[in-house]
Scaffold this active site. Sequence first.
Site, PDB file in Angstrom:
ATOM      1  N   SER A 212       2.249 -10.801  -9.852  1.00  0.00           N
ATOM      2  CA  SER A 212       1.006 -10.126  -9.501  1.00  0.00           C
ATOM      3  C   SER A 212      -0.230 -11.009  -9.611  1.00  0.00           C
ATOM      4  O   SER A 212      -1.230 -10.745  -8.949  1.00  0.00           O
ATOM      5  CB  SER A 212       0.815  -8.888 -10.377  1.00  0.00           C
ATOM      6  N   HIS A 240       5.080  -4.935  -7.577  1.00  0.00           N
ATOM      7  CA  HIS A 240       4.231  -5.453  -6.504  1.00  0.00           C
ATOM      8  C   HIS A 240       5.057  -5.814  -5.273  1.00  0.00           C
ATOM      9  O   HIS A 240       4.720  -6.751  -4.537  1.00  0.00           O
ATOM     10  CB  HIS A 240       3.431  -6.655  -7.000  1.00  0.00           C
ATOM     11  N   LYS A 271       1.379   2.294  -7.640  1.00  0.00           N
ATOM     12  CA  LYS A 271       0.779   1.327  -6.725  1.00  0.00           C
ATOM     13  C   LYS A 271       1.008   1.801  -5.290  1.00  0.00           C
ATOM     14  O   LYS A 271       0.314   2.690  -4.821  1.00  0.00           O
ATOM     15  CB  LYS A 271       1.333  -0.069  -7.004  1.00  0.00           C
TER      16      LYS A 271
END
Length: 425
Positions: A212, A240, A271
């Site tokens: 990340s 991610h 996310k």
Amino acid sequence: MWCGRLLSSPLARARPVAPGSRGRRAQSALAQLTGILEDQLDAIRGAGTWKGERIITSKQGPHISVEGSPGGILNFCANNYLGLSSHPEVIQAGLRALEQFGAGLSSVRFICGTQSIHKALEEKIARFHQREDAILYPSCFDANAGLFEALLSPEDAVLSDELNHASIIDGIRLCRASKYRYRHLDMGDLEAKLQEAQKHRLRLVATDGAFSMDGDIAPLREICQLAQKYQAVVFVDECHATGFLGPSGRGTDELLGVMDQVTIINSTLGKALGGAAGGYTTGPRELVALLRQRARPYLFSNSLPPAVVGCASKALDLLMESDAIAQSMAAKTRRFRSKMEAAGFTISGKEHPICPVMLGDARLASVMAEDMLKRGIFVIGFSYPVVPKGRARIRVQISAVHSEEDIDRCVKAFVEVGKRHGAIP
């Protein structure tokens, strides 16, 4: 006899405390603590690594309102990769779950905190990742905190990339396995550590799928080849990557063609998959069964709120129905990276929507981020201890819902601010 023993006890012989002396001692201890804390805070400010919090007064999205900043602000630092945080269907799904199942469970899962929607989401996650089962946590930080301690014993070994996320590092600290740290993305060093770890019962290789802070991707093909050679299990944190990497957004294991070789995946619902909260582990059925019995963050944390479960479930539905949103991000990422590099900036990583603008100096990163906000661009400077000393940067994150005009405006502001502060010629 009893009274005599009482009077001769240490408690009875203690001198009486003068009125107010305990209060004075408490105040003195508080003053000492306050002084220590103030010194530490002053040191953080002096190093230019102070992390302020900007107050958003709107929904999360590519265009937001920020307290103290007039007009609309372009947001380029959220993990809202697919733009689903404020997607109308996701919001409606959350509202329906709130109305049907309530605000929360007031309990942990095994006592009275499991609802049908929790089980349905776990089944959907396992199906999405093509794994046998899945288990939900309040966050992926909790998923990482729960995995290693429950799975690994003193007979085992865990081998971790040196730049793994803090939650992986903290999770590994909690377990009693032997710990090996290999150099970032260095397969020669990983192989040497695997050779050294052959004396252990079980060997677990742990890595982020996409890192990340730097936007680089783990070489999972090579990791899986080494794992097969040395009979190790592969664990990947996909926070991610889930939702947008790979042809259908399954993550780095799909992107690199090793879905059948990665044994355990941890990821987040906070996310790309709705942006609210929640994390999970997915993998073998027996592992998930063990985690339900022994993972402390699962056993001792309240269940995910129904509205969060509803939002995440709808986000997964949208993703499995079409990969159009995920695929639209690739071209926008290339646009930002190419324009920034042409302007003279160094962008870390490769082809990932995390685009770190490398600056090196913590104070420069902070000042430039503030100047960007004045130009209507929300970005944040990252410095120690979030990243290593001397590696400060402004991390830009591209979303599928950014327009080309949004990206060009962001680049233009970076060029103006970069020239003003000497970051580019």
